[in-house]
Write a protein that holds these residues in place. Structure first.
Motif, PDB file in Angstrom:
ATOM      1  N   LYS A  78       5.487   4.065  -3.759  1.00 21.55           N
ATOM      2  CA  LYS A  78       6.243   3.915  -2.865  1.00 21.55           C
ATOM      3  C   LYS A  78       5.011   3.492  -1.809  1.00 21.55           C
ATOM      4  O   LYS A  78       4.142   4.024  -1.512  1.00 21.55           O
ATOM      5  N   ASP A  80       5.336   3.384   2.528  1.00 22.62           N
ATOM      6  CA  ASP A  80       5.979   3.746   3.534  1.00 22.62           C
ATOM      7  C   ASP A  80       5.413   3.588   4.950  1.00 22.62           C
ATOM      8  O   ASP A  80       4.208   4.089   4.833  1.00 22.62           O
ATOM      9  N   THR A  82       4.184   3.760   8.439  1.00 22.20           N
ATOM     10  CA  THR A  82       3.895   4.764   9.532  1.00 22.20           C
ATOM     11  C   THR A  82       3.580   4.229  11.124  1.00 22.20           C
ATOM     12  O   THR A  82       3.418   4.804  11.815  1.00 22.20           O
ATOM     13  N   THR A 221      10.313   1.190   3.713  1.00 25.40           N
ATOM     14  CA  THR A 221      10.022   1.904   2.495  1.00 25.40           C
ATOM     15  C   THR A 221      10.135   0.556   1.572  1.00 25.40           C
ATOM     16  O   THR A 221      11.062  -0.057   1.790  1.00 25.40           O
TER      17      THR A 221
END
Length: 248
Positions: A78, A80, A82, A221
């Motif tokens: 994954k 992601d 930020t 994502t």
């Protein structure tokens, strides 16, 4: 027809009945370095063994071995986002393969064989993506594009790459082939054309078909798993290996 003959007919005469997957840890089940890496902005092997991330000025990410996965799988890799960056340089997800594990492709000969890549992918960022086979021994490349059509939905992709009659892989433990998925790219990498046939590597072609930037918005994502590269022109069902075999 026997079961073995039926399987051989299904997967094609060029494909092995077992040990089909040239890649290692395609199901993302082994993650010895840890299951999460936060505030990632640079290159490295962070989670999920054998999988490398190249990043430069393209946002900040948490990378993790995720339990979000399609049916039949327990894990995925994954990304992601930020911290966002709307003017990226590059985000590349890759596995490097030793030349001694690639000799069956007969690269650099008149008998060079095609290879088929298959994988499951999911992202909130729909659009066109690019993945390449990059021969680092001979600085040659071939690429394909694919689309993520539906946001936050697992999609199965298969891409066949033609064999290359130029430039043999070295028969040693050096990294000869890099499978590279592009998730963000700046003008250095997207100013050319998709290398749909084998060619001398040009950086401008490496992400020429990419229309998305995974790092442009906090909360973006992307998940990927079930990655398989095999000899031949037809994808076969993912070859699950035991945790012990994959770890070895």
């Amino acid at each position: 027809m026997s079961k073995a003959a039926e399987l051989a007919a299904l997967i094609g005469s060029q494909t092995a009945l077992s040990n089909r997957n040239i890649l290692i840890n395609g199901a993302m089940q082994v993650s010895q370095r840890g299951t999460s890496a936060t505030a990632t902005t640079a290159n490295g092997y962070n989670v999920c063994d054998r999988w490398h991330q190249s990043m430069s000025s393209s946002g900040t990410f948490t990378l993790s071995q995720s339990s979000t996965a399609p049916s039949g799988f327990a894990n995925s890799f994954k990304f992601d986002c930020t911290a966002a960056d709307s003017s990226p340089s590059n985000i590349i997800f890759a596995q490097r393969v030793e030349g001694q594990n690639l000799q069956m492709l007969k690269k650099g000969t008149s008998d060079a064989l095609s290879a088929t890549l298959s994988f499951y992918i999911r992202s909130n960022k729909t659009g066109t993506y690019q993945v390449n086979m990059y021969d680092t021994d001979n600085t040659r490349i071939i690429g394909k594009t694919y689309t993520i059509d539906s946001a936050d939905t697992w999609e199965y992709k298969t891409l066949t790459f033609a064999g290359d009659t130029s430039g043999a892989f070295a028969d040693d433990n050096g990294g000869s082939l890099e499978l590279e998925w592009w998730f963000a790219a700046g003008s250095t990498y997207n100013s050319g054309a998709v290398p749909t046939a084998w060619e001398a590597k040009s950086d401008g072609d490496r992400a020429a078909g990419l229309t998305v930037n995974l790092g442009d918005t906090v909360g973006n994502t992307l998940f990927i798993t079930g990655v398989q590269l095999e000899v031949g022109e037809q994808a076969t069902p993912f070859e699950h290996r035991s945790f012990g075999d994959e770890l070895a």
